[in-house]
Motif scaffolding. Structure first.
Motif, mmCIF file in Angstrom:
data_model
loop_
_atom_site.group_PDB
_atom_site.id
_atom_site.type_symbol
_atom_site.label_atom_id
_atom_site.label_comp_id
_atom_site.label_asym_id
_atom_site.label_seq_id
_atom_site.Cartn_x
_atom_site.Cartn_y
_atom_site.Cartn_z
ATOM 1 N N LEU B 292 49.263 38.482 39.929
ATOM 2 C CA LEU B 292 48.585 39.622 39.300
ATOM 3 C C LEU B 292 49.164 40.946 39.768
ATOM 4 O O LEU B 292 49.498 41.097 40.939
ATOM 5 C CB LEU B 292 47.102 39.646 39.688
ATOM 6 C CG LEU B 292 46.154 38.645 39.072
ATOM 7 C CD1 LEU B 292 44.748 38.915 39.604
ATOM 8 C CD2 LEU B 292 46.173 38.740 37.558
ATOM 9 N N GLY B 293 49.232 41.901 38.857
ATOM 10 C CA GLY B 293 49.684 43.234 39.238
ATOM 11 C C GLY B 293 48.893 44.311 38.519
ATOM 12 O O GLY B 293 48.349 44.080 37.437
ATOM 13 N N THR B 294 48.846 45.484 39.137
ATOM 14 C CA THR B 294 48.132 46.607 38.509
ATOM 15 C C THR B 294 48.995 47.346 37.507
ATOM 16 O O THR B 294 48.493 48.114 36.712
ATOM 17 C CB THR B 294 47.705 47.651 39.560
ATOM 18 O OG1 THR B 294 48.881 48.141 40.221
ATOM 19 C CG2 THR B 294 46.738 47.047 40.577
ATOM 20 N N ASP B 295 50.326 47.136 37.574
ATOM 21 C CA ASP B 295 51.281 48.006 36.898
ATOM 22 C C ASP B 295 51.169 49.403 37.531
ATOM 23 O O ASP B 295 50.425 49.593 38.481
ATOM 24 C CB ASP B 295 51.035 48.025 35.389
ATOM 25 C CG ASP B 295 52.358 48.205 34.597
ATOM 26 O OD1 ASP B 295 53.362 48.642 35.188
ATOM 27 O OD2 ASP B 295 52.375 47.890 33.403
ATOM 28 N N GLY B 296 51.935 50.342 37.036
ATOM 29 C CA GLY B 296 51.986 51.652 37.691
ATOM 30 C C GLY B 296 50.693 52.441 37.569
ATOM 31 O O GLY B 296 49.925 52.252 36.632
ATOM 32 N N PRO B 297 50.469 53.362 38.521
ATOM 33 C CA PRO B 297 49.238 54.157 38.495
ATOM 34 C C PRO B 297 49.152 55.134 37.323
ATOM 35 O O PRO B 297 48.110 55.751 37.125
ATOM 36 C CB PRO B 297 49.256 54.896 39.845
ATOM 37 C CG PRO B 297 50.597 54.683 40.447
ATOM 38 C CD PRO B 297 51.248 53.536 39.760
ATOM 39 N N ALA B 298 50.219 55.248 36.526
ATOM 40 C CA ALA B 298 50.108 56.085 35.323
ATOM 41 C C ALA B 298 49.595 55.284 34.132
ATOM 42 O O ALA B 298 49.222 55.850 33.116
ATOM 43 C CB ALA B 298 51.453 56.718 34.986
ATOM 44 N N SER B 299 49.557 53.965 34.258
ATOM 45 C CA SER B 299 49.081 53.161 33.114
ATOM 46 C C SER B 299 47.958 52.229 33.537
ATOM 47 O O SER B 299 47.816 51.133 33.018
ATOM 48 C CB SER B 299 50.232 52.364 32.492
ATOM 49 O OG SER B 299 50.736 51.395 33.395
ATOM 50 N N ASN B 300 47.123 52.686 34.505
ATOM 51 C CA ASN B 300 46.048 51.763 34.941
ATOM 52 C C ASN B 300 44.710 52.467 35.065
ATOM 53 O O ASN B 300 43.771 51.984 34.406
ATOM 54 C CB ASN B 300 46.425 51.100 36.290
ATOM 55 C CG ASN B 300 45.386 50.080 36.717
ATOM 56 O OD1 ASN B 300 44.181 50.348 36.737
ATOM 57 N ND2 ASN B 300 45.806 48.874 37.025
ATOM 58 N N ASN B 301 44.423 53.460 35.817
ATOM 59 C CA ASN B 301 45.209 54.283 36.715
ATOM 60 C C ASN B 301 44.772 54.063 38.153
ATOM 61 O O ASN B 301 44.609 55.013 38.910
ATOM 62 C CB ASN B 301 45.012 55.764 36.391
ATOM 63 C CG ASN B 301 45.397 56.115 34.974
ATOM 64 O OD1 ASN B 301 46.057 55.397 34.255
ATOM 65 N ND2 ASN B 301 44.947 57.275 34.546
ATOM 66 N N SER B 302 44.589 52.817 38.515
ATOM 67 C CA SER B 302 44.090 52.463 39.836
ATOM 68 C C SER B 302 45.046 51.449 40.440
ATOM 69 O O SER B 302 45.736 50.720 39.731
ATOM 70 C CB SER B 302 42.684 51.865 39.691
ATOM 71 O OG SER B 302 42.293 51.164 40.840
ATOM 72 N N LEU B 303 45.091 51.396 41.747
ATOM 73 C CA LEU B 303 45.914 50.395 42.414
ATOM 74 C C LEU B 303 45.036 49.391 43.158
ATOM 75 O O LEU B 303 45.507 48.692 44.045
ATOM 76 C CB LEU B 303 46.887 51.087 43.380
ATOM 77 C CG LEU B 303 47.982 51.905 42.694
ATOM 78 C CD1 LEU B 303 48.566 52.944 43.638
ATOM 79 C CD2 LEU B 303 49.089 50.996 42.172
ATOM 80 N N ASP B 304 43.772 49.319 42.765
ATOM 81 C CA ASP B 304 42.794 48.479 43.455
ATOM 82 C C ASP B 304 42.883 47.039 42.937
ATOM 83 O O ASP B 304 42.509 46.750 41.808
ATOM 84 C CB ASP B 304 41.400 49.072 43.199
ATOM 85 C CG ASP B 304 40.303 48.355 43.961
ATOM 86 O OD1 ASP B 304 40.467 47.163 44.294
ATOM 87 O OD2 ASP B 304 39.274 48.994 44.223
ATOM 88 N N MET B 305 43.375 46.146 43.779
ATOM 89 C CA MET B 305 43.560 44.751 43.351
ATOM 90 C C MET B 305 42.238 44.000 43.198
ATOM 91 O O MET B 305 42.189 42.970 42.517
ATOM 92 C CB MET B 305 44.482 44.017 44.322
ATOM 93 C CG MET B 305 45.948 44.353 44.151
ATOM 94 S SD MET B 305 46.620 43.796 42.540
ATOM 95 C CE MET B 305 46.517 42.022 42.727
ATOM 96 N N PHE B 306 41.161 44.492 43.820
ATOM 97 C CA PHE B 306 39.859 43.863 43.564
ATOM 98 C C PHE B 306 39.480 44.067 42.102
ATOM 99 O O PHE B 306 39.033 43.150 41.421
ATOM 100 C CB PHE B 306 38.784 44.444 44.502
ATOM 101 C CG PHE B 306 38.954 44.013 45.919
ATOM 102 C CD1 PHE B 306 38.434 42.803 46.356
ATOM 103 C CD2 PHE B 306 39.647 44.796 46.819
ATOM 104 C CE1 PHE B 306 38.596 42.388 47.674
ATOM 105 C CE2 PHE B 306 39.818 44.393 48.133
ATOM 106 C CZ PHE B 306 39.298 43.186 48.565
ATOM 107 N N ARG B 307 39.667 45.287 41.624
ATOM 108 C CA ARG B 307 39.365 45.557 40.214
ATOM 109 C C ARG B 307 40.274 44.734 39.301
ATOM 110 O O ARG B 307 39.869 44.277 38.235
ATOM 111 C CB ARG B 307 39.489 47.056 39.926
ATOM 112 C CG ARG B 307 38.454 47.874 40.675
ATOM 113 C CD ARG B 307 38.562 49.358 40.398
ATOM 114 N NE ARG B 307 38.044 49.702 39.075
ATOM 115 C CZ ARG B 307 37.678 50.941 38.720
ATOM 116 N NH1 ARG B 307 37.762 51.930 39.595
ATOM 117 N NH2 ARG B 307 37.231 51.193 37.514
ATOM 118 N N GLU B 308 41.518 44.546 39.721
ATOM 119 C CA GLU B 308 42.463 43.802 38.873
ATOM 120 C C GLU B 308 42.091 42.320 38.797
ATOM 121 O O GLU B 308 42.238 41.689 37.743
ATOM 122 C CB GLU B 308 43.889 43.975 39.415
ATOM 123 C CG GLU B 308 44.959 43.845 38.361
ATOM 124 C CD GLU B 308 44.887 44.919 37.285
ATOM 125 O OE1 GLU B 308 44.472 46.055 37.572
ATOM 126 O OE2 GLU B 308 45.245 44.613 36.125
#
Lengths: 427, 427
Positions: B292-308
């Motif tokens: 699993l990945g968040t992708d970049g913070p410009a297209s998510n815009n979070s880096l939180d893997m719990f949310r992912e």
């Protein structure tokens, strides 16, 4: 107590349905309402330094089943029949004490994450109402008609008592909860219409949540669920229709014509795999007031409205294959429209609005970089409830992280222990 | 420094691909690895009291573009062509200093939210690698082949330098990044295969993200994207295929046969409205390692893997109209499978595993009530990165909330100011 929120870095508000973002302003609050927004030098207020903060209108969780945090994660992910039978075995033995604990745990979670008002449907609504009053949170709720479990006359009595007890409260708004067309018969629905008319009470009802419900409605009544409810006179400006994942295009016209309100609960729909599509764009296009809810903590399992706003945008984009639903639409649904649903002049930060406000910590790394042009996007797509530093409802500070965080945590831990003692025997 | 994590309330680990949840155990860490799990009374360790905490393996963000926090919320929700032209105008003027700031902001967000390793694709990977080393985070990254922007020979030189500089690092794993089949020509792809074989380097590539990409591939090459890459010899156990929203059934067999690895980025796919369906169930059924990945913070815009993790379960359930994808599958993708992709014995809490661990605060109200039977569900569906109290990578404490929280916040604020100075001229 009158407050002056000084030096707010950004304030998000709605003026004539348009979003406005103000920079470096003060907000004066008096007697439960906002009395001034701008550069304020008057005295007589308790000043709160809001530098480093964004102020937004409070978030309205328009559909939940608050006490169900007691069932959070309980047989989650088990097969449906196992889950249902386990869930029912617990719900048959619920007491007022247990419901109070579940409500309190959820209310702590809600107010810590910036929810200022919630619309609820569950057993013992007076218990939940009392907990909400204790914490100072706004709520609309009332007894639930569900013929498969309770005699309608009992619910009607409970409703009349509920209205006499809470009808004059500034924080509690009595409503009539109707579980669904498959759990409530036609005679009861007609009685509910009379009660709603006579007592001037809103009606909240789950509608067109599953394919099965829609199929059965068409088979049994020759009508789709919204058509059927409309044929009984229940679709009006007092109706709040929740879910609508399988609503037809032609039912949307009924909703628009009657000025009924609707609530989207994307996370719950996805977690329960009900699939379908809540036609948010079409509903907005025809002027319907769209609101957002987390649904109960057993089917989400979070009460964080920041996460729900993001989820709404994401799910809508996935369904439409385009980006027509934007951050601004989810933000409006959770703020301005939530207060419209509650019948209050709120969800905005203007003179005369109810003072239901949330202070977000602009220093949170996940909200960086923060500027006028991306602050809304950061709030909807990047923030979560943990960024909330203060919550004000009806002009009162009901959560101040620096003051309350430890106490609320401790209280949640103690509640958890008691809930686990109760749940233990059902595992 | 050797650590003894004493009195962990719960520990989640994987043994032979099965999830095990341990109660009330201690964890001994020495020389970057876990050396014992159980009741430990030996001396010689620095003891950390973990009562009131859950210990989980660190989370692997398997696909991101770390420096892009500098573009968080930048023309977000604008129409595609506006967004693209604005984005490019910034990216053309990126300097190493700006990339370092973006990387640092993202790395602060990642480690505060329990990410112990990330796989990255962006300009100036050595800059990002140095920031990761400074903070002690694990990462796999390398120069990106993208013929539309850079000459392949330049990228190849950069790659060789990158490998000599970081090839021996215990935290940095060099990889070959390939933007996509539409941005990299056939000759370059064949050269990349030789480089991957010769230098024994993994290849990360965006594949079948959009309908357009798939349509153009079929038109141009007579093959679907995975078929095309396979025809050039690029699909192997060293390949990491990211997105796969529009992959065909018959391409899945190529992936399974070659033991290629795959990465799901549900939030980004939804936010960018690429639609489609990442066939997680089918990929798992044929034994493919799903991450699993968040992708970049410009297209998510979070880096939180719990949310992912939660998003992955929700999106999959919405697509399949059933609940076959469960919390356990997302948790495995983010932990055990992430470390398989990195080629490390990690993502678990057993003797000999790399000591990459996250301590979650069990006292957080949103994780209540917490018990053995619902702790996994609460972690995946209710937790977010704010519940992280400590992060250990390679046996070192890289984040201790009580020690680092204020300093990291302050650093993020200063970075934000500098990024806004830079971005300001493009608005």
């Amino acid at each position: 107590m009158d407050y002056l929120l000084k030096n707010c870095d950004f304030v998000l508000t709605w003026i004539n349905d348009e979003l406005r973002i103000l920079k470096n302003v003060d907000i004066a609050i008096s007697d439960g309402s906002i009395m001034n927004v701008g550069t304020i030098t008057e005295g007589g207020f308790e000043e709160i330094d809001c530098s480093g903060h964004v102020v937004i209108p409070g978030l309205v969780n328009a559909h939940t089943h608050t006490p169900m945090s007691l069932l959070r994660g309980f047989y989650d992910d088990a097969e449906l029949m196992t889950w249902l039978s386990k869930m029912w075995s617990v719900e048959r033995e619920l007491t007022r004490d247990i419901v109070a604990l579940g409500s309190e745990l959820s209310i702590i979670e809600m107010l810590m994450s910036g929810t200022t008002a919630f619309i609820d449907m569950y057993h013992y609504p007076d218990v939940t109402a009392d907990v909400a009053l204790k914490y100072g949170l706004r709520t609309a709720l009332g007894p639930t008609f569900i013929d498969t479990l309770r005699r309608p006359s009992c619910v009607e009595n409970e409703l009349r008592n509920f209205v006499s007890k809470y009808g004059d409260s500034s924080l509690i708004r009595p409503i009539i909860n109707v579980h669904s067309i498959y759990a409530v018969g036609k005679d009861t629905l007609l009685r509910i219409k009379d009660l709603s008319d006579g007592l001037n009470l809103p009606i909240q009802v789950h509608v067109s949540e599953t394919r099965d419900e829609v199929y059965e409605s068409k088979k049994k009544y020759g009508m789709f669920p919204v058509e059927y409810l409309n044929s009984l006179g229940l679709i009006s400006s007092r109706a709040q229709l929740v879910h609508l994942g399988w609503v037809t295009n032609w039912e949307l016209n009924i909703i628009a014509r009657t000025n009924a309100r609707v609530t989207h609960a994307p996370t719950s729909n996805m977690k329960l795999a009900t699939a379908g599509h809540f036609p948010m764009r079409e509903l907005m296009d025809i002027g319907v007031v769209v609101t957002l809810g987390t649904d109960g903590p057993a089917s989400n399992n979070s009460l964080d409205m920041f996460r729900e706003m993001k989820m709404a945008v994401l799910l809508q984009r996935h369904s439409y294959w385009d980006v027509s639903i934007k951050a601004i639409h989810a933000f409006k649904a959770a703020t301005l429209n939530g207060y419209k649903l509650l019948g209050l002049n709120g969800g905005c930060v203007n003179n005369g609005c109810v003072a239901d406000l949330v202070l977000l910590d602009l220093g949170s790394p996940r909200l960086q970089p923060a500027r006028l042009d991306n602050i809304l996007s950061n709030i909807v797509y990047s923030a979560d409830g943990s960024d909330v530093d203060m919550v004000i409802v009806n002009g009162k500070i009901i959560y101040d992280k620096s003051r309350d965080y430890q106490a609320f945590r401790e209280r949640a831990r103690r509640i958890s222990e008691r809930l686990n003692d109760f749940i233990g025997k059902f595992i």
